[in-house]
Design an enzyme around this catalytic site. Structure first.
Site, mmCIF file in Angstrom:
data_model
loop_
_atom_site.group_PDB
_atom_site.id
_atom_site.type_symbol
_atom_site.label_atom_id
_atom_site.label_comp_id
_atom_site.label_asym_id
_atom_site.label_seq_id
_atom_site.Cartn_x
_atom_site.Cartn_y
_atom_site.Cartn_z
ATOM 1 C CD GLU A 15 15.873 43.640 26.800
ATOM 2 O OE1 GLU A 15 16.343 44.785 26.723
ATOM 3 O OE2 GLU A 15 15.629 43.074 27.890
ATOM 4 C CD GLU A 20 16.228 43.472 31.084
ATOM 5 O OE1 GLU A 20 15.116 43.530 31.657
ATOM 6 O OE2 GLU A 20 16.570 44.300 30.216
ATOM 7 C CG ASP A 79 24.653 49.895 33.155
ATOM 8 O OD1 ASP A 79 25.069 50.849 33.794
ATOM 9 O OD2 ASP A 79 25.182 49.521 32.084
ATOM 10 C CG PHE A 80 19.890 47.076 31.294
ATOM 11 C CD1 PHE A 80 19.882 48.260 32.028
ATOM 12 C CD2 PHE A 80 19.889 47.180 29.912
ATOM 13 C CE1 PHE A 80 19.879 49.494 31.408
ATOM 14 C CE2 PHE A 80 19.874 48.412 29.281
ATOM 15 C CZ PHE A 80 19.879 49.571 30.026
ATOM 16 C CG HIS A 99 22.226 53.403 29.800
ATOM 17 N ND1 HIS A 99 21.324 53.955 30.674
ATOM 18 C CD2 HIS A 99 21.478 52.737 28.870
ATOM 19 C CE1 HIS A 99 20.090 53.654 30.276
ATOM 20 N NE2 HIS A 99 20.156 52.919 29.204
HETATM 21 C C1 LIG Z 1 15.772 47.147 32.196
HETATM 22 C C2 LIG Z 1 16.162 47.706 30.876
HETATM 23 N N1 LIG Z 1 16.309 46.870 29.838
HETATM 24 C C3 LIG Z 1 16.664 47.352 28.622
HETATM 25 C C4 LIG Z 1 16.875 48.698 28.429
HETATM 26 C C5 LIG Z 1 17.324 49.227 27.061
HETATM 27 N N2 LIG Z 1 16.261 50.002 26.443
HETATM 28 C C6 LIG Z 1 16.237 51.350 26.491
HETATM 29 S S1 LIG Z 1 14.875 52.003 25.744
HETATM 30 C C7 LIG Z 1 14.327 50.456 25.303
HETATM 31 C C8 LIG Z 1 13.040 50.291 24.568
HETATM 32 C C9 LIG Z 1 11.891 50.777 25.369
HETATM 33 O O1 LIG Z 1 10.680 50.566 24.692
HETATM 34 P P1 LIG Z 1 9.366 51.274 25.159
HETATM 35 O O2 LIG Z 1 9.132 51.012 26.593
HETATM 36 O O3 LIG Z 1 8.297 50.865 24.233
HETATM 37 O O4 LIG Z 1 9.662 52.824 25.036
HETATM 38 P P2 LIG Z 1 10.007 53.636 23.686
HETATM 39 O O5 LIG Z 1 11.498 53.617 23.560
HETATM 40 O O6 LIG Z 1 9.294 52.995 22.571
HETATM 41 O O7 LIG Z 1 9.512 55.015 23.940
HETATM 42 C C10 LIG Z 1 15.205 49.471 25.744
HETATM 43 C C11 LIG Z 1 15.041 48.020 25.533
HETATM 44 C C12 LIG Z 1 16.736 49.535 29.551
HETATM 45 N N3 LIG Z 1 16.970 50.849 29.470
HETATM 46 N N4 LIG Z 1 16.365 49.016 30.745
#
Ligand SMILES: Cc1ncc(C[n+]2csc(CCOP(=O)(O)OP(=O)(O)O)c2C)c(N)n1
Ligand SMILES: Cc1ncc(C[n+]2csc(CCOP(=O)(O)OP(=O)(O)O)c2C)c(N)n1
Ligand SMILES: [Mg+2]
Ligand SMILES: [Mg+2]
Lengths: 322, 321, 321, 322
Positions: A28, A59, A84-85, A128
């Site tokens: 990612e 993942e 964590d992920f 996190h």
């Molecule tokens: C399982 C998991 N993978 C990766 C992350 C890291 N992460 C936090 S916010 C985010 C982006 C989320 O995108 P979206 O669902 O479109 O929500 P937005 O932030 O755009 O509101 C990521 C990849 C996470 N929190 N949980």
């Protein structure tokens, strides 16, 4: 050259990508953004979208496809943003990555690396901030690396990318900005070789990741109190360099294990159990564990700091051995 | 649709509350008062306000990391919210959970998992409780475009659909998952709506910059769900105005596009509408904004003065017993 | 389509091989020669044979727990297969993996995860390798109707689609996940085909009791995939003739329905077709069956006489180094 | 009455469903089939489809929806067929179930039970034989139950269903058919109370699940050799009844921990580490661990049996302490 831990990791990746065109990275936000910590910055520009790929938030697909790519000839070095992920792909890592070769036979090689940023970082909270190495130590067939310095990170990551066995590579967020002088020339560090970060004669401290720094701080305090500390950084938890640890114990006869995750069933559990089993007669006291409290890591920073080990807690544990 | 004056004013108030909340969140973050990372929802207010305008007592909500201020609309006291955000004793978990875990069960909030999507099925489980009770309540489950790619979303939607549970899945399509544009991470144009048929659910796409468009789409689907027909998906198209988290300069995208989207500001749009349709005067609007602003400031002050819990309390809330 | 005689004979041979294989698997299981549980694929042969009739050298395959005999069609030597099934030294992993892990990478087999669906993305990863090499090879990824509900299927399909990888997902819809009928576990009628649009993939539904129907659907989609257009989904409708595993009496379903499906036997259907179209005489057919039968028996005997590995070898195959 | 371990579990579920109509069960094949081992047989007929539900194969949805149902007033007792598959919902269990209350506050109660069948069972292979308790011991906020007898299984499961805290309940496949006489009258067993399965004075064996049986076999062999064994079954790994164990050690001064999962970072790691930390001066030797070999469990039955602990391996470990 003087580099940060983060740069050392980025350099290792790019050097190996230059060495072998089968090395690819995906995960990612690893492409344009160069990952959320900037570690893979520049890779996209140098190697292009075919070898540096952003993935969707998926993942299990990252790990699953890394297996498929690895057994068919690529050498994926993939990223799970926060360790964590890694838990959302736990089955893929534990059952598939760890057992694939064993279950299917010797044709199957899994030259894949899974990098992941771990550890507490001031208010990141209970989902996190985890250090999850111990969970994977119970798996079979994995190599687990947890470096504490830029030098180690670079040398071990290069070995990991060249390894035909699967490697989980945990990077500590609080270490990304720490600087160190490392050789300009290429070097690698073998798995299963611990590093004595400080020599001493009274107590052996085994510390992992960020805790190596905390142990060094504790050692200075203890030195003033007249207690000489030897600090061993296993660097790879699997395979684990027992011999270096045992040699140290033959000298000090006292051991403290320091880890950042919570205490119950953590890294220290295995190390303490294994050491007292193997070295019982050499020990002058129990193998003590310094670890986080057994709670989800609190968001409030005062509580967070209270929760994870610091130099003072290590000092207290060491003093309890006398 | 014809709207009552009160309805429009309420909606506008909520938009303003959410806007000001999200702006102040950035402010207090910049002042160093927030321990963790924050994800500003500025610009995306209409999705929450428009959908929540269809809510009823007894409904449940599963919100996301963006915008956290939605919890205020749902009814969590501002003092609780800001205390939790600042990690203080007066927060819902006394600062143990933090900015992403602002919640209040008595207001129907189910909680949030920072491990994205692991909580989608939590909403489905609440739907099971509602179905067993036999009320016409529903569950609002919000998730992002990026989160739509995760497996648990699929599992939760399939389960909600086979069990015909009263759940509205709301895809907040702000077009980004951190730096990854939806077109790079998702194989279809509409990660919410295009997948509804694959679960046998109805869906609607609405303009996430137009609160009334959101409301109308949500009204149609929530009526359907409340009548016992099973789950549905609403997809709202908006744009993430700021970086993913504070500190993210969003260099990976075209700032010009961001500016274009800012011109479609949902709060301004609604203000224009209520002014032009004479629902409220500029003066009334000023009064609304001032009141909300003051309430927020008061709560921030309250939270700032709230204490941290003590280290002795660190084990509390682990177990009921 | 007009088919050559050789093509039809080959297909028929493979159907017979798979049928006899699956029957003999039950036999040796009943004789206590198989350590683990087996999942007979009797009645579902056409799905594998029809799709695999489109294969080319260099393709990859991710099969499932049912039917394990598919590995023979793909080219794993029968001696290897039965040795692995019986847990013996001459199996591909020397009996370490067992009946669900019969595999051979040199024949393109990617392996299998007994934790269902964790391996779907493994096929996607092989697709990445093919795309990087630039050949027109593809990956065949088989999965069951029950498995379609798992999250990793969603993640893998979305990833294959955004990366436009050469993967054919084949949903073997035999209508059951153990005791759970597809309509009870899945919210749409066609768990494969109905979800393709949600990933922007084409799809086809074929009659899994008619090997030529399966072949034609697979041909169309594999041509599409080989031309570089990205992944696709094929769904084959069949029925699980026996219990989920041996010992399962399938009391949870109507035995009458099973009997109806047995009358749609894909092997008989094809036999009738090649007899009626004079592709082969009954005598030729008998000879084919006899040869296959003998080969299987020989392999079973070989495997039966193969040794177990010794306890000293237990750590082998853990690591390359 | 004489019941099997499997019946005792089924009875506990049905009794609690009669007691409290908020108790519901769902999972793969729990309805008509009564689960693949027949444990929930009869529940559908008695309580109907509203309270006894088959789910699709979607473990993350099973756990996620159990959380949602639990916090809103139901008491879900759900099933993950094999404990190996608990790993596909690992994040939901570790991050969500374990931390939900802590992160969200005291309004949030999670009265949910996750039942799962575990352990080796003659050729089930590397993905259908795992014992995974130790992985969850490192989590926070969970209760972990691993009963070894019909009596314990019933009493503990009833407590679990009545608990307002989340419980992971692991049932051993090889125990389902074992029979025992248990009271006709209702009873429950509290969490955190170990059971002394056999009294003795020379060595304390702590054994879990099926290993209690193996330890009993070993004790008979050792008795003939003049070594008296005390066997403690913790029954709940979290909370862990330290006091009963410590009391036994004050008498025997020697400890062997027996578990079925592989050794590294298993249950024995935590117990050995904790015991030597707390009871160092009472011990006459190291705390030894008897566990499976650190390989994926082989399919070949001879190798499988070689891999997991048996009475003979326990005897050998005990003898090594003298
Ligand atoms: C399982 C998991 N993978 C990766 C992350 C890291 N992460 C936090 S916010 C985010 C982006 C989320 O995108 P979206 O669902 O479109 O929500 P937005 O932030 O755009 O509101 C990521 C990849 C996470 N929190 N949980
Ligand atoms: C993750 C996971 N959950 C549950 C199981 C148990 N299980 C084995 S086969 C099966 C049914 C699979 O159904 P389907 O995918 O339709 O394949 P079929 O058996 O019908 O060929 C289940 C539930 C498993 N192996 N893995
Ligand atoms: Mg987004
Ligand atoms: Mg099926």
């Amino acid at each position: 050259m003087l580099v940060t831990y983060g740069q050392a990791i980025g350099d290792a990746i790019k050097e190996e990508m230059r060495n072998d065109e089968n090395v690819i990275i995906f995960g990612e936000d690893v492409a344009e953004m160069g990952n959320i910590f900037g570690i893979t910055k520049g890779a996209l520009e140098e190697f292009g979208h075919d070898r540096v790929k952003n993935t969707p938030i998926s993942e299990t697909a990252i790990i699953g496809s890394a297996i498929g790519a690895a057994i068919t000839g690529l050498r994926p070095c993939v990223e799970l943003m926060y360790s964590d992920f890694a838990l959302v792909a736990f089955s893929e890592l534990f059952h598939c990555v760890g057992k694939w070769r064993y279950m299917h036979g010797p044709e199957y090689k899994l030259p894949l690396v899974v990098r992941s940023a771990m550890g507490s970082s001031f208010g990141a909270g209970a989902e996190h901030s985890n250090c999850v190495e111990s969970l994977f130590m119970h798996a079979t067939g994995l190599i687990i690396v947890s470096p504490s310095t830029a030098y180690d990170a670079k040398g071990l990551l290069k070995t990991a990318i060249r390894s035909d066995d699967p490697v989980l590579f945990f990077e500590h967020k609080q270490l990304y900005q720490t600087k160190e002088n490392i050789p300009d020339d290429e070097y690698t560090i073998p798995f299963g070789v611990a590093d004595v970060k400080r020599e001493g004669k009274d107590v052996t401290i085994i510390a992992v990741g960020l805790m190596v720094k905390k142990a060094i701080e504790a050692a200075s305090i203890l030195e003033e109190k007249g207690i000489s500390i030897e600090i061993i950084d296993p660097r790879t938890l699997v395979p684990f360099d027992k011999e270096t640890v045992f040699e140290s114990i033959r000298k000090t006869h006292r051991v403290v294990v320091v880890e950042e995750s919570n205490k119950t069933a953590g890294i220290g559990a295995e190390l303490a159990a294994m050491i007292q089993e193997s070295m019982y007669d050499e020990l002058d006291g129990p193998v003590l564990r310094v670890a986080a409290l057994d709670v989800p890591l609190p968001y409030n920073i005062a509580l967070e700091l209270h929760c994870v080990p610091d130099a003072q807690k290590i000092v207290t544990a060491v003093e309890a051995l006398f | 649709m014809a709207y009552s004056k009160n309805f429009l004013i309420d909606i506008y108030e909520e938009l303003v509350e959410l806007r000001l909340f999200e702006e102040k969140l950035v402010e207090i973050y910049n002042l160093g008062k927030v321990p963790g990372h924050i994800h500003s929802g500025v610009g995306e207010e209409a999705t929450y306000v428009g959908t929540l305008a269809t809510r009823k007592d007894g409904d449940y909500y599963k919100i996301t990391h963006r915008p956290v201020g939605a919890s205020a609309i749902i009814g969590v006291p501002l003092n609780t919210i800001f205390s939790e955000i600042m990690g203080k004793r007066d927060g819902n978990s006394g600062g143990r959970g933090g900015v992403n875990h602002v919640s209040l069960l008595s207001k129907g909030m189910l909680g949030f998992s920072g491990t994205l999507a692991c909580d989608i099925a939590v909403g489905v489980g609440a739907g099971l409780t509602i179905k067993k009770k036999g009320t016409d309540n529903i569950v609002y489950v919000y998730y992002g475009d990026g989160t739509s790619s995760r497996g648990p979303v699929h599992e939760a939607m399939n389960l909600a659909a086979v069990w015909q549970l009263p759940v509205l899945f709301i895809c907040e399509n702000n077009q980004f998952a951190i730096s990854t544009h939806a077109t790079e991470g998702i194989s279809v144009e509409n990660p919410g709506a295009d997948r509804a048929a694959g679960y046998g659910m109805p869906s609607k796409i609405v303009d996430g910059t137009d609160v009334l468009s959101v409301y109308e789409g949500a009204k149609e689907l929530t009526d359907y769900i409340r009548s016992g027909k099973g789950p549905a998906i609403l997809e709202a198209k908006s744009y993430r105005w700021r970086g993913h988290f504070e500190g993210d300069q969003a260099r990976y995208r075209d700032a010009g596009v961001t500016e274009e989207w800012k011109r479609k500001d949902c709060v301004e749009k609604m203000k224009k509408y209520i002014c032009e349709s004479k629902v409220a005067t500029q003066e009334e609007i000023n009064a609304i904004c001032k009141k909300i602003n003051d309430d927020l400031d008061k709560a921030i002050k309250f939270a700032d003065e709230s204490q941290s819990i003590t280290v002795e309390e660190i084990y509390e809330y682990m177990y009921v017993k």
